[in-house]
Design a protein around this motif. Structure first.
Motif, PDB file in Angstrom:
ATOM      1  N   GLY A 352       0.809  -1.216   0.000  1.00 26.08           N
ATOM      2  CA  GLY A 352       0.000   0.000   0.000  1.00 26.08           C
ATOM      3  C   GLY A 352       0.838   1.261   0.000  1.00 26.08           C
ATOM      4  N   LEU A 353       2.030   1.203   0.566  1.00 25.84           N
ATOM      5  CA  LEU A 353       2.913   2.364   0.536  1.00 25.84           C
ATOM      6  C   LEU A 353       3.332   2.675  -0.900  1.00 25.84           C
ATOM      7  CD1 LEU A 353       4.607   4.547   1.869  1.00 25.84           C
ATOM      8  CD2 LEU A 353       6.364   2.820   2.338  1.00 25.84           C
ATOM      9  N   VAL A 354       3.634   1.639  -1.668  1.00 22.72           N
ATOM     10  CA  VAL A 354       3.950   1.848  -3.082  1.00 22.72           C
ATOM     11  C   VAL A 354       2.759   2.486  -3.787  1.00 22.72           C
ATOM     12  CG1 VAL A 354       4.695   0.765  -5.231  1.00 22.72           C
ATOM     13  CG2 VAL A 354       5.486  -0.146  -3.027  1.00 22.72           C
ATOM     14  N   ASP A 355       1.565   1.982  -3.524  1.00 22.76           N
ATOM     15  CA  ASP A 355       0.364   2.520  -4.168  1.00 22.76           C
ATOM     16  C   ASP A 355       0.189   4.007  -3.872  1.00 22.76           C
ATOM     17  OD1 ASP A 355      -0.136  -0.053  -5.059  1.00 22.76           O
ATOM     18  OD2 ASP A 355      -1.615  -0.494  -3.499  1.00 22.76           O
ATOM     19  N   VAL A 356       0.359   4.397  -2.599  1.00 26.63           N
ATOM     20  CA  VAL A 356       0.181   5.800  -2.216  1.00 26.63           C
ATOM     21  C   VAL A 356       1.209   6.680  -2.916  1.00 26.63           C
ATOM     22  CG1 VAL A 356       0.483   7.408  -0.298  1.00 26.63           C
ATOM     23  CG2 VAL A 356      -0.967   5.402  -0.010  1.00 26.63           C
ATOM     24  N   LEU A 357       2.459   6.274  -2.882  1.00 23.75           N
ATOM     25  CA  LEU A 357       3.521   7.106  -3.451  1.00 23.75           C
ATOM     26  C   LEU A 357       3.404   7.204  -4.968  1.00 23.75           C
ATOM     27  CD1 LEU A 357       6.515   5.868  -1.265  1.00 23.75           C
ATOM     28  CD2 LEU A 357       5.249   8.013  -1.023  1.00 23.75           C
ATOM     29  N   VAL A 358       3.112   6.095  -5.623  1.00 25.38           N
ATOM     30  CA  VAL A 358       2.975   6.125  -7.083  1.00 25.38           C
ATOM     31  C   VAL A 358       1.759   6.949  -7.486  1.00 25.38           C
ATOM     32  CG1 VAL A 358       2.517   4.709  -9.128  1.00 25.38           C
ATOM     33  CG2 VAL A 358       4.256   3.992  -7.465  1.00 25.38           C
ATOM     34  N   ARG A 359       0.693   6.861  -6.723  1.00 22.70           N
ATOM     35  CA  ARG A 359      -0.486   7.684  -7.035  1.00 22.70           C
ATOM     36  C   ARG A 359      -0.141   9.169  -6.970  1.00 22.70           C
ATOM     37  NH1 ARG A 359      -6.192   8.228  -3.625  1.00 22.70           N
ATOM     38  NH2 ARG A 359      -7.316   9.405  -5.233  1.00 22.70           N
ATOM     39  N   LEU A 360       0.557   9.587  -5.918  1.00 22.22           N
ATOM     40  CA  LEU A 360       0.958  10.986  -5.819  1.00 22.22           C
ATOM     41  C   LEU A 360       1.811  11.389  -7.017  1.00 22.22           C
ATOM     42  CD1 LEU A 360       1.846  11.140  -2.020  1.00 22.22           C
ATOM     43  CD2 LEU A 360      -0.055  12.328  -3.136  1.00 22.22           C
ATOM     44  N   HIS A 361       2.702  10.511  -7.411  1.00 23.13           N
ATOM     45  CA  HIS A 361       3.601  10.784  -8.534  1.00 23.13           C
ATOM     46  C   HIS A 361       2.841  10.908  -9.844  1.00 23.13           C
ATOM     47  CE1 HIS A 361       7.069  10.468 -11.180  1.00 23.13           C
ATOM     48  NE2 HIS A 361       6.610   9.326 -11.685  1.00 23.13           N
ATOM     49  N   GLU A 362       1.827  10.071 -10.025  1.00 20.81           N
ATOM     50  CA  GLU A 362       1.143  10.021 -11.319  1.00 20.81           C
ATOM     51  C   GLU A 362      -0.061  10.950 -11.420  1.00 20.81           C
ATOM     52  OE1 GLU A 362       2.258   5.395 -12.524  1.00 20.81           O
ATOM     53  OE2 GLU A 362       0.205   5.893 -11.904  1.00 20.81           O
ATOM     54  N   GLU A 363      -0.733  11.255 -10.299  1.00 16.81           N
ATOM     55  CA  GLU A 363      -2.007  11.970 -10.378  1.00 16.81           C
ATOM     56  C   GLU A 363      -1.939  13.421  -9.905  1.00 16.81           C
ATOM     57  OE1 GLU A 363      -5.221   9.847  -8.551  1.00 16.81           O
ATOM     58  OE2 GLU A 363      -4.638   7.909  -9.448  1.00 16.81           O
ATOM     59  N   TYR A 364      -0.838  13.837  -9.299  1.00 11.94           N
ATOM     60  CA  TYR A 364      -0.763  15.183  -8.737  1.00 11.94           C
ATOM     61  C   TYR A 364       0.450  15.925  -9.271  1.00 11.94           C
ATOM     62  CZ  TYR A 364      -4.588  14.085  -5.608  1.00 11.94           C
ATOM     63  OH  TYR A 364      -5.829  13.769  -5.115  1.00 11.94           O
ATOM     64  N   PRO A 365       0.431  17.254  -9.174  1.00 12.08           N
ATOM     65  CA  PRO A 365       1.595  18.030  -9.619  1.00 12.08           C
ATOM     66  C   PRO A 365       2.857  17.597  -8.894  1.00 12.08           C
ATOM     67  CG  PRO A 365      -0.287  19.468  -9.217  1.00 12.08           C
ATOM     68  CD  PRO A 365      -0.673  18.113  -8.708  1.00 12.08           C
ATOM     69  N   PRO A 366       4.014  17.734  -9.531  1.00 16.18           N
ATOM     70  CA  PRO A 366       5.258  17.267  -8.927  1.00 16.18           C
ATOM     71  C   PRO A 366       5.561  17.974  -7.603  1.00 16.18           C
ATOM     72  CG  PRO A 366       5.573  17.768 -11.258  1.00 16.18           C
ATOM     73  CD  PRO A 366       4.217  18.285 -10.891  1.00 16.18           C
ATOM     74  N   VAL A 367       5.973  17.195  -6.623  1.00 15.85           N
ATOM     75  CA  VAL A 367       6.395  17.723  -5.332  1.00 15.85           C
ATOM     76  C   VAL A 367       7.311  16.683  -4.688  1.00 15.85           C
ATOM     77  CG1 VAL A 367       4.368  16.807  -4.108  1.00 15.85           C
ATOM     78  CG2 VAL A 367       5.643  18.735  -3.129  1.00 15.85           C
ATOM     79  N   ALA A 368       8.351  17.154  -4.023  1.00 12.12           N
ATOM     80  CA  ALA A 368       9.247  16.234  -3.326  1.00 12.12           C
ATOM     81  C   ALA A 368       8.494  15.573  -2.175  1.00 12.12           C
ATOM     82  CB  ALA A 368      10.461  16.993  -2.795  1.00 12.12           C
ATOM     83  N   LEU A 369       8.657  14.263  -2.040  1.00  9.72           N
ATOM     84  CA  LEU A 369       7.947  13.492  -1.024  1.00  9.72           C
ATOM     85  C   LEU A 369       8.919  12.993   0.037  1.00  9.72           C
ATOM     86  CD1 LEU A 369       5.683  11.301  -3.350  1.00  9.72           C
ATOM     87  CD2 LEU A 369       5.103  13.485  -2.272  1.00  9.72           C
ATOM     88  N   HIS A 370       8.438  12.968   1.275  1.00  6.83           N
ATOM     89  CA  HIS A 370       9.151  12.336   2.381  1.00  6.83           C
ATOM     90  C   HIS A 370       8.147  11.489   3.154  1.00  6.83           C
ATOM     91  CE1 HIS A 370      11.903  15.661   1.532  1.00  6.83           C
ATOM     92  NE2 HIS A 370      12.840  14.987   2.167  1.00  6.83           N
TER      93      HIS A 370
END
Length: 471
Positions: A352-370
């Motif tokens: 699920g962590l992969v799902d959350v991070l990939v979703r942010l990467h693919e569906e939202y404007p670029p932003v650095a994630l931590h």
């Protein structure tokens, strides 16, 4: 083989999954959960002090004092961080220490955070300060709390006071930790402070927390020019139990909307999700939004903090009555996916962590994630020699760090990981019953004992990577 005679190929074999250069390795805490000293040096009551006084609100009648006595023992705790090799420490600042009762600035409260920040810097540990981790001054709650738009402006005053003292030394600020919890657990289901069960109040809290985030970002931009700033959200992958069922898909859409998109979309896209605007119209969302609010709320972020613990598998069930986090959704059932459970009863779901991070990467404007929180409570056993071999926590850490690495391989701009938590602590409504720390705390003597997981994590930090998986 001794370290000094290992070949480069030996090391590369052992560290098979390296993280990017400069990846931030840290641990996280929160003020009310560790500081104690709740009546010291001018601090006033927070909503959690008041909540703890209510019979049955917190397991075993526990309170936030003495917690882990960090207010007096911060130097020892920073020494532990240095020993473990942490590159960063994420902590929160207690609003009731800095502006007691939401009023005048209390310099003695700021003195503590200045001492903490300076000690961290002396040990080459980057301070990551969170302005708000759920501890609203009780006096402001008595004036409406987060249902009152004015609270957002009192928050801005508080942030201003912190920045004028610490703005030149803290490299990273986050405005809020998990505003979802403050709004929905605090004002809808009432299982967190302030313990209210009023759906309209919860919706008002959502907007005013977001407004306060925008005001906080503006303050950082004005007063801490060299600092990065963002917000931390608790995000869950949400899946329909039966993807072919329209009813299951509908409750999944609504739960995802109120868990994830109602915060992500205003912050990253400048608008509330249209389906949530429609869904929450009976609870007054549209009337709360004033001209200019969404421009403030969507000011560009330097980073987005992601708190991840588990996902939701949902199905449409029978309608129920009573307080709920899911406003306007009375027929959602949360199902087990059959994964192992932590001591909190939460499923261990690294994919699920992969799902959350990939979703942010693919569906939202670029932003650095931590990843600003990820961790697990387990029933630690102290062996006769004093060691705590928490192999279940190590397995949890290992699996989630591998998931984080997988997300990076998918192109996600993930730049750091903070384990929750550095220390066993006061775990909100669970009191001291759940232990999340990689450092064990004896709550009677305040003795700190690093668990085996702490040593394991320390090696990951030193290697900036993970060994090849067994098998």
């Amino acid at each position: 083989m001794p370290d000094e005679v290992r070949s480069t190929s030996d090391v590369e074999e052992e560290v098979a999954h390296r993280f990017p250069p400069g990846f931030v390795w840290g641990a996280a805490t929160a003020a009310f959960q560790i500081e104690g000293s709740t009546t010291v040096d001018g601090r006033s009551d927070s909503i959690w002090d008041e909540f703890c006084r209510r019979p049955g609100a917190v397991k075993a009648g526990d309170t936030g004092d003495p917690a882990t006595d960090h207010y007096r023992q911060y130097e020892r705790d920073v020494a532990l961080m240095a020993e473990l090799g942490l590159g960063a420490y994420r902590f929160s600042i207690a609003w009731p220490r800095v502006r007691p009762d939401g009023g005048a600035v209390n310099q003695r409260g700021l003195d503590f955070y200045e001492r903490l920040v300076d000690r961290l810097l002396e040990n080459n540990i980057a301070p990551w300060a969170t302005f708000y981790h759920w501890d609203l001054p009780q006096a402001l709650e008595e004036r409406g709390g987060w249902t009152n738009r004015d609270t957002a402006y009192r928050y801005a005053d508080y942030v201003d006071a912190v920045l004028r003292r610490l703005g030149d030394r803290v490299p990273v600020y986050t405005t809020f930790n998990e505003p979802w919890c403050s709004a929905f657990l605090g004002y809808a289901s009432g299982i967190h402070a302030p313990g209210r069960t009023e759906p309209r109040a919860a919706v008002a809290a959502v907007h005013h927390l977001l407004l306060a985030h925008g005001l906080g970002m503006a303050a950082v931009r004005e007063l801490a020019l060299k600092a990065d700033a963002g917000v931390t959200l608790n995000l869950f992958p949400v899946a329909a139990a039966d993807p072919d069922s329209p009813a299951d898909r509908e409750v999944a859409r609504l739960v995802d909307g109120m868990q994830n998109r109602i915060f992500l979309d205003p912050v990253l896209c400048g608008q509330y999700p249209p389906d949530m605007v429609e869904h929450l119209a009976p609870y007054g969302l549209v009337e709360l939004i004033k001209e200019g609010d969404l421009d403030l709320i969507s000011a560009p972020l330097d980073l987005l903090g992601v708190n991840y613990y588990r996902g939701h598998l949902v199905a449409a069930g029978e309608p129920r009555t009573g307080p709920t986090d899911w406003i306007g959704v009375d027929n959602v059932d949360f199902l087990s996916s059959g994964m192992p459970l932590t001591d909190s009863g939460w499923e261990v779901q690294p994919p699920g962590l992969v799902d959350v991070l990939v979703r942010l990467h693919e569906e939202y404007p670029p932003v650095a994630l931590h990843i600003t929180e990820n961790g697990a409570a387990y029933r630690d056993v102290i062996d006769a020699d004093g060691t705590i071999n928490d192999l279940d926590r190590i397995a949890f850490l290992d699996a989630h760090l591998r998931a984080a690495h997988t997300a990076i391989e998918h192109g996600v701009d993930l730049r750091g990981y903070f384990y929750w938590s550095l220390l066993d602590n006061f775990e909100w409504a669970e009191g001291y019953a759940k232990r999340f720390g990689i450092v064990h705390v004896d709550y009677t003597t305040q003795l700190r004992t690093p668990k085996r997981s702490a040593r394991w994590y320390s090696k990951v930090i030193a290697d900036n990577g993970l060994p090849r998986a067994a098998g």
